[in-house]
Motif scaffolding. Structure first.
Motif, PDB file in Angstrom:
ATOM      1  N   GLU A   1      -7.159  -3.236  -6.828  1.00  0.00           N
ATOM      2  CA  GLU A   1      -7.256  -1.888  -7.351  1.00  0.00           C
ATOM      3  C   GLU A   1      -8.582  -1.234  -7.003  1.00  0.00           C
ATOM      4  OE1 GLU A   1      -6.443  -1.769 -11.472  1.00  0.00           O
ATOM      5  OE2 GLU A   1      -4.367  -2.479 -11.286  1.00  0.00           O
TER       6      GLU A   1
ATOM      7  N   THR B   1       0.853  -1.179   0.000  1.00  0.00           N
ATOM      8  CA  THR B   1       0.000   0.000   0.000  1.00  0.00           C
ATOM      9  C   THR B   1       0.893   1.234   0.000  1.00  0.00           C
ATOM     10  OG1 THR B   1      -1.798  -1.109   1.175  1.00  0.00           O
ATOM     11  CG2 THR B   1      -1.760   1.291   1.249  1.00  0.00           C
TER      12      THR B   1
ATOM     13  N   ARG C   1      -2.880   3.708  -2.900  1.00  0.00           N
ATOM     14  CA  ARG C   1      -2.871   2.711  -3.971  1.00  0.00           C
ATOM     15  C   ARG C   1      -2.512   1.355  -3.388  1.00  0.00           C
ATOM     16  NH1 ARG C   1      -5.498   5.879  -5.690  1.00  0.00           N
ATOM     17  NH2 ARG C   1      -5.458   6.997  -7.684  1.00  0.00           N
ATOM     18  N   ASN C   2      -3.331   0.335  -3.758  1.00  0.00           N
ATOM     19  CA  ASN C   2      -3.240  -0.997  -3.196  1.00  0.00           C
ATOM     20  C   ASN C   2      -2.848  -1.970  -4.300  1.00  0.00           C
ATOM     21  OD1 ASN C   2      -4.265  -3.701  -2.350  1.00  0.00           O
ATOM     22  ND2 ASN C   2      -4.911  -2.564  -0.531  1.00  0.00           N
TER      23      ASN C   2
ATOM     24  N   ASN D   1      -8.356   1.360  -4.303  1.00  0.00           N
ATOM     25  CA  ASN D   1      -7.580   2.582  -4.473  1.00  0.00           C
ATOM     26  C   ASN D   1      -8.482   3.786  -4.207  1.00  0.00           C
ATOM     27  OD1 ASN D   1      -5.421   1.013  -5.201  1.00  0.00           O
ATOM     28  ND2 ASN D   1      -5.711   1.293  -7.404  1.00  0.00           N
TER      29      ASN D   1
END
Length: 961
Positions: free
Chosen positions: A818, A781, A813-814, A821
């Motif tokens: 997504e 992350t 943002r992961n 996010n």
């Protein structure tokens, strides 16, 4: 090899020659004070003038304590000391080669009566100034509602933040202590001062990093410095008795009462405080806009304490005794998502109700004795006793898919399956817990420092000891329904009683020797031995299915000892630490660089069920340190610091065991865990232009953690539980930057403050729903947080008006999902005003629009228009009494919602809180036998005039700083 030796010799000779060449100048020093009340005069101009033409040879300004030092070659000169509002002081001085150091002692400046009587003063006190590594805030430059405590003033300081738990940070640094005129105030509990000290006795607030007793005596940074707020009492109020009583009652059965008595006499202080309230210790309304929370839950507080400080030529004593009782009633609603794979998540909704009661008694003291000019003794004893009585009830639902309903909707139905398909429900849990505990801690430290003749040569001994005896009881009942299991396994009832007595003690002894190697250069060697020992015995009893917490544990309900879950441990820790530090001090530069070597040994004897094992661990830690300061001027400084720190895993985490006390959170050990190492680099820069009252302060920090210990969780889709194993992981680092500015415009009546924050975090964690896992099962992350605060203020003698705004942006943002996010915003804008009317009436109010945007759940995207106000009236002789009416959240729009995001999950929580209500206050101030200007007008003292040191609205003009 010869070239290396020759180079080192040349470098040493160069340094020595440089130090000797610098020593050809003499040094003039002294302290500048106010001739009326002997308070230090800060930023006074000190000049060495040539006798023949009065040209300036050297010049400087006084520091926070009125001290100064100037360098000049041997000769005869004229010393001039001046400051606005005072008559200048002139004094002839002589420096000779045989006596190059001249200490002038105390120089008194006296008021320029002609100037003060005829002048029309329009200048305003600067909000903040910088002196070396210290930020100085002028209390008179910040308007707060009448009767406010210190907390309301601190909230207005540039770079200051106070979170929901009362933790104070200044430019990202946590405030550990509050001090009054350089003396500790209730030791390590800043909230006592924040909630009880009235603003109207405070002249200035200094924020700086206070060295430990060890570092203060040896001059070498030991990494134990604490960021403190040091308050100075207004001149005229530091000689005699000052009392303050504040009683209040309000709607919704709200009440508040505070009593404080202070006695100041020269360097002696005595304070007695008592306080009761059930308003979460809320600050006064009308202070300004922004996101303002009233705290989580409904909290009732009772406290009483005594603090004292005395000082003579050889002996300094400080101490406090503090009793505190807190009863917190907290209700929360939670909605969370935990990432279990790249395609799926676990969703949880919960209702939680806690009632936490804590009682604590703390006593501490500080004693410093100097029997002669070469020897110093410091003794710090400490005692604390605490009790807890916490109850908790939780009802939670876990789903394999997003249920699509709010927490209120899910718990508002009698049939969960009417809203969510049964195949998407993993479990429902109903759990109640009662925890009781008490702990006793006794400890202290002693430090002895002896100077050995030559300047900078000294030897220091420090010893520490701490003993803790604690015990806890836990009663719990839980009913778990597993919707994905067979009918026979669907219901699980666990009723347990757990008792955990713990005893521990530790001691350490440190010996330090410092040796000067050239002018301004020192080497320090130290050795420290530390030993820790602790024992704990955890006994778990299974209770019957029909047992309730109210039944307790007695002869009729003894329970059955569960040998598989009961455990005991004995822990021993040995640490040898050897430090070598180089210290170099010049007129504008200070450098500390060193290295620490730490061989350690730990052993753990552990018993659990059939397991009976002893684990021994031997490690060697290497820790470098670096601290560099460069002083461009008295009001401008650059500081760079690096510190490396090694830390070891918990010994229990190294054992090859599994703990399934909680079936939904099974904990495994990992014998292969490695130590972690943290690199931290800090940079600070500040400057301030005294004439234009414009300044800037900045703070930057980079932190990188190698072999960070992260929990690898394996998700069980059948139960909704996790098997957690600690493992090392790399890639966790963060970068933080903060910049604040203070700009005064047009005769200093207009000021603009900005505070900019930026933070970037790279958070790595393991995520997996498989029994077989690999390094590819990582979620990264990346989160960027940007914040900006802007405040513009106009201030004159009777009116202050501020426009303020804030913006907090988060870009998350992961790498696993997504869909999670997010780009979220929190912004607020509004205005506040504080008006002092001629008939001793004050009006304070603030109006702010608080908004959230960018959240996936519509309930998080809110707009709240918050309006607070206060009207107060002073009366009696000397304005000794005040009656005020306070209105909180007049429009009834405030909520209490928070979000937490990590590499493994996100969670939204809404708490109960005190929102819209009204309070009526009666405040009485008493000042007896005060100093000059403090007792004018009778037993009370007038509220402080804006921008000045004394006086109220319409009073005579006074000096402004």
């Amino acid at each position: 090899m010869k070239n290396w030796v020759m180079g080192l010799l040349l470098l040493s000779c160069g340094i020595y020659a440089f130090g000797q060449s610098r020593g050809s100048k003499g040094l003039v020093s002294g302290t500048v004070v106010d001739g009326d009340d002997n308070s230090p005069v800060m930023q006074a101009t000190v000049q060495i003038l040539a006798l023949k033409d009065s040209s300036m040879v050297a010049g400087n300004v006084t520091d926070l304590d009125g001290r100064f030092s100037l360098s000049a070659r041997p000769g005869k000169y004229l010393l001039k000391v001046s400051f606005v509002g005072y008559s200048p002081s002139f004094q002839p001085i002589t420096l000779t080669s045989s006596k190059p150091r001249l200490n002038l002692g105390t120089i008194s400046l006296h008021s320029d009566a002609v100037m003060l009587e005829g002048a029309v003063i329009v200048a305003q006190a600067p909000e903040v100034t910088a002196a070396e590594d210290t930020l100085v805030y002028n209390s008179s430059a910040y308007r707060v509602p009448e009767g406010s405590a210190l907390e309301e003033l601190v909230k207005k300081l540039p770079g200051a933040e106070i979170d929901d738990d009362g933790k104070i940070t200044i430019n990202g640094k946590k405030i550990k202590k509050i001090m009054i005129d350089g003396k500790e105030f209730f030791a390590d509990d800043p909230n006592i001062a924040m909630k009880n000290l009235p603003v109207n006795i405070i002249d200035k607030i200094r924020a700086y990093e206070k060295q430990s007793d060890m570092a203060r005596m040896t001059g070498v940074d030991d990494g134990e410095e604490e960021t403190v707020l040091d308050l100075s009492v207004k001149p005229g109020m530091n000689q005699g008795w000052i009392g303050n009583t504040d009683l209040a009652a309000g709607t919704k059965d709200r009440y508040s009462g505070k009593v404080m008595i202070n006695h100041f006499r020269n360097k002696n202080q005595l304070t007695a405080i008592g306080s009761v309230n059930n308003v979460n210790d809320n600050a006064f309304p009308g202070g300004g806009g922004g996101f303002r929370k009233g705290g989580n839950g409904l909290t009732a507080v009772k406290m009483a304490g005594v603090n004292f400080a005395t000082e003579t030529e050889k002996l300094k004593t400080e101490g406090s005794v503090n009793f505190n009782y807190k009863d917190a009633d907290i209700v929360s609603k939670q909605a969370s998502e935990t990432f279990v794979s790249s395609e799926s998540s676990s969703f949880k909704n919960a209702l939680d109700h806690s009632r936490n009661k804590t009682t604590k008694l703390v006593a501490d003291a500080f004693i410093e004795w100097k029997p002669d000019t070469m020897t110093t003794f410091v003794f710090r004893p400490r005692f604390s006793y605490g009790k807890t009585d916490n109850t908790n009830g939780q009802n939670s639902y876990t789903f394999s898919q997003d249920p699509g309903y709010t927490t209120d909707e899910l718990f508002g139905t009698d049939d969960l399956t009417s809203l969510v398909s049964e195949e998407d429900i993993i479990n429902t849990v109903l759990k109640n817990t009662l925890k009781k505990g008490d702990d006793l801690t006794v400890g202290g430290s002693v430090l002895v420092n002896r100077r050995l003749g030559k300047l900078g040569r000294n030897i220091t001994f420090r010893g520490k000891y701490n003993y803790t005896n604690s015990s806890s009881e836990q009663f719990s009942t839980s009913e778990t329904e597993y919707f994905q299991k067979t009918p026979e396994e669907r219901m699980e009832i666990l009723n347990r009683y757990i008792t955990t007595p713990t005893k521990s003690y530790d001691y350490s002894a440190r010996l330090t020797y410092s040796e000067p190697i050239f002018t301004g250069g020192f080497l320090q060697f130290s050795y420290n031995f530390q030993y820790k020992h602790s024992t704990t015995d955890n006994s778990t009893f299974d209770m019957g299915d029909n047992w309730t917490i109210g039944d307790g544990v007695n002869e009729s309900n003894p329970g059955v000892l569960n040998n598989d879950l009961s455990k005991s441990a004995a822990y021993n820790y040995y640490n040898h630490q050897m430090d070598v530090t180089f210290r170099w001090i010049r007129e504008k530069m200070r450098l500390n660089a060193g290295v620490s070597f730490q061989p350690q040994k730990s052993d753990l004897s552990y018993k659990k069920g059939d397991l009976d094992t002893t684990t021994v661990r031997n490690v060697f830690n290497f820790t470098p340190t670096f601290d560099f300061r460069y002083k461009f001027s008295k009001t401008s400084q650059l500081r760079l610091r690096y510190r490396g720190q090694a830390s070891q895993p918990n010994m229990v985490d190294l054992l090859p065991i599994s703990d399934n006390t909680d079936p939904l959170n099974i904990q495994n050990g990992n014998p292969g865990l490695k130590p972690t190492f943290t690199n931290e680099l800090r940079a600070e820069y500040n400057f301030f232009n005294t004439e234009k009252q414009r300044g800037m302060f900045s703070f930057f920090r980079y932190q990188n953690i190698m072999n960070n210990i992260s929990d690898r969780k394996v998700y069980d889709p059948e139960t909704g539980g996790y098997v957690t194993t600690p493992e090392n992981i790399n890639g966790n680092w963060n970068l933080t930057g903060m910049v604040g500015t203070n700009i005064a415009l047009r005769n200093k009546k207009y000021t603009i403050n900005t505070f900019t924050r930026a933070n970037y975090q790279n958070m790595v964690s393991y995520i997996s729903e498989k029994d077989l896992v690999s390094d590819t099962d990582k979620n990264i992350t990346k989160r960027l947080s940007l914040g900006e605060r802007l405040r513009g203020t106009y201030r004159n003698d009777w009116w202050e008006f501020s426009l303020n705004g804030s913006l907090d942006y988060t870009h998350s943002r992961n790498s696993y999902q997504e869909s999670n996010n997010l780009d979220t915003y929190q912004f607020a804008y509004g205005a506040s005003t504080n008006v002092r009317l001629p008939w001793n009436m004050s009006i304070s109010t603030d109006l702010s629009q608080n908004s959230r945007r960018g959240y996936a759940e519509s309930s998080m995207n809110t707009d709240e228009l918050i309006w607070n106000a206060q009207i107060s009236q002073d009366f009696l002789k000397g304005n000794a009494a005040t009656v005020s009416i306070q209105f909180y959240d007049i429009l009834r729009n405030q909520s209490n919602i928070s979000r937490v995001i990590t590499a493994a999950m996100r969670q939204d929580t809404e708490y109960n809180a005190i929102y819209s209500y009204c309070m009526v206050h009666f405040i009485y101030r008493l000042n007896l036998f005060g100093g000059k200007g403090a007792g004018k007008g009778g037993p009370g003292f007038a509220p402080p005039g804006p921008g000045g040191r004394h006086g109220g609205f319409g009073g005579p003009p006074h000096r402004r700083f």
